[in-house]
Design a protein around this motif. Structure first.
Motif, PDB file in Angstrom:
ATOM      1  N   SER A 209       0.839  -1.198   0.000  1.00 35.97           N
ATOM      2  CA  SER A 209       0.000   0.000   0.000  1.00 35.97           C
ATOM      3  C   SER A 209       0.881   1.258   0.000  1.00 35.97           C
ATOM      4  CB  SER A 209      -0.907  -0.055   1.235  1.00 35.97           C
ATOM      5  OG  SER A 209      -1.451   1.177   1.491  1.00 35.97           O
ATOM      6  N   LEU A 210       1.962   1.244   0.799  1.00 35.09           N
ATOM      7  CA  LEU A 210       2.889   2.398   0.808  1.00 35.09           C
ATOM      8  C   LEU A 210       3.434   2.651  -0.605  1.00 35.09           C
ATOM      9  CD1 LEU A 210       5.246   2.173   3.947  1.00 35.09           C
ATOM     10  CD2 LEU A 210       3.722   4.028   3.328  1.00 35.09           C
ATOM     11  N   CYS A 211       3.883   1.576  -1.260  1.00 38.79           N
ATOM     12  CA  CYS A 211       4.485   1.724  -2.597  1.00 38.79           C
ATOM     13  C   CYS A 211       3.443   2.205  -3.607  1.00 38.79           C
ATOM     14  CB  CYS A 211       5.092   0.402  -3.070  1.00 38.79           C
ATOM     15  SG  CYS A 211       6.558  -0.055  -2.139  1.00 38.79           S
ATOM     16  N   GLN A 212       2.200   1.732  -3.465  1.00 34.34           N
ATOM     17  CA  GLN A 212       1.165   2.158  -4.418  1.00 34.34           C
ATOM     18  C   GLN A 212       0.833   3.632  -4.246  1.00 34.34           C
ATOM     19  OE1 GLN A 212      -1.612  -0.868  -3.338  1.00 34.34           O
ATOM     20  NE2 GLN A 212      -1.149  -2.146  -5.119  1.00 34.34           N
ATOM     21  N   GLN A 213       0.919   4.116  -3.010  1.00 30.64           N
ATOM     22  CA  GLN A 213       0.597   5.530  -2.783  1.00 30.64           C
ATOM     23  C   GLN A 213       1.778   6.440  -3.106  1.00 30.64           C
ATOM     24  OE1 GLN A 213      -1.693   6.316   0.954  1.00 30.64           O
ATOM     25  NE2 GLN A 213      -1.512   4.115   1.236  1.00 30.64           N
ATOM     26  N   VAL A 214       2.975   6.000  -2.714  1.00 22.87           N
ATOM     27  CA  VAL A 214       4.162   6.869  -2.849  1.00 22.87           C
ATOM     28  C   VAL A 214       4.763   6.767  -4.253  1.00 22.87           C
ATOM     29  CG1 VAL A 214       6.485   7.283  -1.917  1.00 22.87           C
ATOM     30  CG2 VAL A 214       4.631   6.686  -0.368  1.00 22.87           C
ATOM     31  N   LYS A 215       4.634   5.591  -4.894  1.00 22.17           N
ATOM     32  CA  LYS A 215       5.164   5.327  -6.235  1.00 22.17           C
ATOM     33  C   LYS A 215       6.672   5.616  -6.377  1.00 22.17           C
ATOM     34  CE  LYS A 215       1.138   5.751  -9.189  1.00 22.17           C
ATOM     35  NZ  LYS A 215       0.045   5.318  -8.872  1.00 22.17           N
ATOM     36  N   PRO A 216       7.503   4.965  -5.577  1.00 25.05           N
ATOM     37  CA  PRO A 216       8.944   5.157  -5.766  1.00 25.05           C
ATOM     38  C   PRO A 216       9.443   4.369  -6.991  1.00 25.05           C
ATOM     39  CG  PRO A 216       8.521   3.596  -3.983  1.00 25.05           C
ATOM     40  CD  PRO A 216       7.190   4.009  -4.514  1.00 25.05           C
ATOM     41  N   ALA A 217      10.456   4.896  -7.668  1.00 24.36           N
ATOM     42  CA  ALA A 217      11.003   4.198  -8.841  1.00 24.36           C
ATOM     43  C   ALA A 217      11.828   2.995  -8.409  1.00 24.36           C
ATOM     44  CB  ALA A 217      11.855   5.159  -9.652  1.00 24.36           C
ATOM     45  N   ILE A 218      12.433   3.112  -7.207  1.00 27.23           N
ATOM     46  CA  ILE A 218      13.331   2.067  -6.703  1.00 27.23           C
ATOM     47  C   ILE A 218      12.960   1.785  -5.254  1.00 27.23           C
ATOM     48  CG2 ILE A 218      15.751   1.636  -6.009  1.00 27.23           C
ATOM     49  CD1 ILE A 218      16.579   3.411  -8.424  1.00 27.23           C
ATOM     50  N   VAL A 219      12.950   0.513  -4.861  1.00 28.85           N
ATOM     51  CA  VAL A 219      12.755   0.169  -3.442  1.00 28.85           C
ATOM     52  C   VAL A 219      13.868  -0.797  -3.028  1.00 28.85           C
ATOM     53  CG1 VAL A 219      11.255  -0.883  -1.713  1.00 28.85           C
ATOM     54  CG2 VAL A 219      10.245   0.444  -3.557  1.00 28.85           C
TER      55      VAL A 219
END
Ligand SMILES: Cc1cc2nc3c(=O)[nH]c(=O)nc-3n(C[C@H](O)[C@H](O)[C@H](O)COP(=O)(O)OP(=O)(O)OC[C@H]3O[C@@H](n4cnc5c(N)ncnc54)[C@H](O)[C@@H]3O)c2cc1C
Length: 420
Positions: A167-177
């Motif tokens: 959910s964090l990644c879907q909201q923040v949309k970082p290119a790299i994790v």
């Protein structure tokens, strides 16, 4: 379309068209499946594998073969517009209420990557009562920290954390994790990558940015560590990678650094959550010796693998305030336990001083110690890879070199004591 006795579709020669050039026989991959008879090519139906290669080379169109060829699979395009994804994010793993060292190491690396992409370093933080850790993440180099603070996140549960990070990644949309390749990080990264329908490169030993396409270059050992592969995730986002502790350098902490902390809402999964009855803390193996924490490591290799002389190496480690580690060859010999093994299938170490005694420096060993601050090699072979990468090399038999070192160190210690 004719079939052979095994039910396989096979090619068929049209004798009147065959010009007897024999190109088909040269091309056929199965010995004896084609031959010439009376100036015309003949197919042995039971040997023909139906590959169709003879059809491709026949200049007279005298071979019939209608089998549907497999289509080449086109590289899939990711579902999301990739341009919407920005920033280099680090999952801030929490251990017993504190940010894990590997998270800070990755924040340090993320700063380098972000500078090449002209973007921000983002912290992704999950837990309960975690604001002090978010502040620490900024001190280590994050520009902004997104956190979900909820009692359900107090302990690690794969499914709950998997949903939360997704959910964090879907909201923040970082290119790299980036995540630490710890037991928790490995578990979580694979779950989140699956939910996010993206790729994941595990256990990277190097991360960089491609100058032209601005893609993350994820390098890791492969084929048993014999080659290093650089992997790209071109069509999906985020580009995800795990890195083992101590592979990247620990950045300096700057308590004066300023950044932003944003709290995001967390919706726990509706299904029943497991109930934790009791935590059993991990026992420290080897009577408290953790080679990853030692600032000086004397590493025993096959060239010094001898139970009679091990106390001498332990003494050297003791005089330097360090611990004894070893190569896999030494673990296999039974002289030291696995927990002391340095390398790809052992521990990654980055001590201030690494002394390899009779260690050749196979690539699987080097990936576990190459970020050590100072490397000393003691080896009879001046061409050994360990000697090549060492800051200082002592060429000779360790049975002569090590006693000299011990003598010198003891003399220094005595001198210091005498001077008070
Ligand atoms: C999938 C896979 C994973 C692996 N993972 C690891 C890993 O995690 N860690 C690891 O260490 N290995 C690992 N290996 C094994 C690795 O490939 C090497 O075999 C191993 O590291 C060799 O150990 P060594 O350097 O102690 O021994 P050797 O390669 O045999 O080297 C011995 C060295 O001692 C020197 N020497 C001999 N006599 C003396 C003396 N009297 N004084 C001084 N020097 C002397 C020799 O010149 C030589 O350089 C892995 C291999 C594979 C295939």
């Amino acid at each position: 379309m004719p079939k052979n006795s095994k039910g396989r579709e096979i090619a068929e020669i049209i004798p009147d068209k065959c010009i007897g050039c024999q190109l088909c026989i040269g091309e056929c991959p199965v010995k004896g499946a084609m031959r010439m008879e009376g100036g015309v090519a003949i197919i042995d139906p039971d040997k023909c594998v139906g590959c169709g290669k003879c059809v491709d080379v026949c200049p007279a169109n005298s071979i019939l073969f209608e089998k549907v060829r497999k289509k080449k699979v086109e590289a899939e395009k990711g579902p999301q517009p990739i341009d919407e994804y920005r920033g280099v994010a680090v999952f801030i793993e929490v251990h017993q209420g504190k940010g894990a060292d590997v998270a800070w190491e990755l924040v340090g690396k993320a700063r380098e990557l972000a500078a090449k992409l002209d973007t921000q370093v983002i912290g992704l933080l999950l837990g309960k009562g975690i604001e002090p850790i978010a502040k620490e993440a900024i001190a280590y180099g994050c520009d902004i920290v997104y956190m979900m603070d909820n009692p359900v996140l107090e302990i690690y549960l794969s499914k709950v954390y998997g949903k939360a990070l997704t959910s964090l990644c879907q909201q923040v949309k970082p290119a790299i994790v980036l995540l630490g390749a710890t037991p928790l990080g490995r578990d979580l990264a694979s779950i989140a990558a699956t939910y996010l329908k993206t790729g994941l490169t595990a256990d990277c030993t190097g991360l960089d940015i491609d100058d032209e396409e601005k893609l993350l270059l994820m390098t890791r050992p492969t084929f048993g560590g014999n080659i290093m592969a650089t992997i790209l995730c071109r069509n999906y986002r985020p580009q995800m990678s795990t890195v083992r502790p101590r592979v990247m350098k620990m950045p300096k902490k700057d308590p004066e650094r300023r950044g932003e902390i944003r709290l995001l809402d967390f919706q726990p999964p509706r299904d029943e959550l497991p109930r934790v009855l009791e935590f059993i803390p991990r026992k420290l193996e080897l009577g408290g010796v953790d080679i990853t924490k030692a600032s000086v490591l004397v590493v025993v290799g096959r060239g010094a693998c001898n139970s009679r002389h091990l106390p001498m190496l332990e003494e050297l480690a003791h005089l330097l305030g360090g611990a004894v580690g070893c190569s896999r060859a030494v673990v296999e010999s039974g002289l030291l336990p696995y927990m002391r093994q340095v390398g790809q299938t052992g521990k990654t170490v980055a001590p201030k001083l690494y002394i390899g005694v009779g260690v050749s420096g196979a690539v699987q060993h080097l990936v576990g110690m190459q970020t050590s601050e100072r490397i000393i090699a003691i080896n009879t072979d001046r061409h050994a890879p360990m000697v090549q990468i060492a800051d200082y090399a002592l060429i000779g038999d360790y049975l002569q070199v090590v006693p000299e070192l011990i003598k010198g160190l003891e003399a220094r210690i005595k001198e210091r004591v005498r001077q008070g």
